[in-house]
Design a protein around this motif. Structure first.
Motif, PDB file in Angstrom:
ATOM      1  N   ARG A 118      38.747  40.750  45.338  1.00  0.00           N
ATOM      2  CA  ARG A 118      37.429  41.292  44.783  1.00  0.00           C
ATOM      3  C   ARG A 118      37.671  42.913  44.462  1.00  0.00           C
ATOM      4  NH1 ARG A 118      31.516  41.769  47.450  1.00  0.00           N
ATOM      5  NH2 ARG A 118      30.380  42.843  45.616  1.00  0.00           N
TER       6      ARG A 118
ATOM      7  N   ARG B  33      39.380  42.775  40.980  1.00  0.00           N
ATOM      8  CA  ARG B  33      38.638  42.529  40.024  1.00  0.00           C
ATOM      9  C   ARG B  33      37.680  43.633  39.562  1.00  0.00           C
ATOM     10  NH1 ARG B  33      37.284  37.416  42.806  1.00  0.00           N
ATOM     11  NH2 ARG B  33      35.299  38.652  43.415  1.00  0.00           N
ATOM     12  N   HIS B  34      37.364  44.287  40.385  1.00  0.00           N
ATOM     13  CA  HIS B  34      36.123  45.486  40.247  1.00  0.00           C
ATOM     14  C   HIS B  34      36.912  46.712  40.584  1.00  0.00           C
ATOM     15  CE1 HIS B  34      33.093  42.357  40.311  1.00  0.00           C
ATOM     16  NE2 HIS B  34      33.594  42.126  41.321  1.00  0.00           N
TER      17      HIS B  34
END
Length: 152
Positions: free
Chosen positions: A132, A135-136
């Motif tokens: 995550r 991704r961010h």
């Protein structure tokens, strides 16, 4: 009108440094008596700490190399002046090191150069997970991975 009803619970800027100075001075006084107790224990084989009432009044005698100043029971042998000063110096140096470490730790937590609002790498990975985070990345660290950064 609203400000007049509010109370600032934080101490004024001079109270915390004054408390640190007074606490440090008290530690140095207790350290001198502790050094005297260690000197008497090592050289004469007995230990005694003065009463709280005699903590400050016996300090001048102690600083004049009297290893029995302010003690209630008379003792036939006391530590020699050299042993007294070596033990007091050792205890005072240890106290000075502890005070410096405490001030350094306090400044790292509450000082002007503290890091505010930034999670450590371990905290971010524990909360968000590695996938995550990748991704961010542009949201988490826009200064490194935002739009227009690193692109030619």
């Amino acid at each position: 009108m609203q400000r007049a009803r509010r109370h600032d619970p934080h101490p004024t800027p001079w109270e915390v440094p004054l408390a640190i100075v007074i606490g440090s001075l008290l530690l140095f006084v207790v350290g001198a008596h502790l050094g005297r107790g260690i000197a008497n224990l090592l050289s004469a084989g007995w230990w005694e700490f003065p009463d709280r009432a005699d903590l400050f009044t016996s300090l001048p005698g102690l600083l004049e190399s009297d290893a029995s100043a302010g003690l209630t029971a008379p003792h036939p042998t006391v530590a020699p002046a050299t042993m007294l000063w070596v033990c007091i110096a050792a205890v005072e140096l240890a106290i000075l090191g502890l005070i410096a470490a405490g001030i350094r730790a306090g400044l790292r937590l509450w000082g002007p150069s503290r890091v505010q609002g930034v999670a450590t790498r371990q905290e971010a990975e524990r909360l968000l997970g590695r996938a995550r985070l990748r991704r961010h990345a542009a949201i988490v660290r826009p200064d490194l991975y935002g739009k227009g950064r690193g692109q030619a």
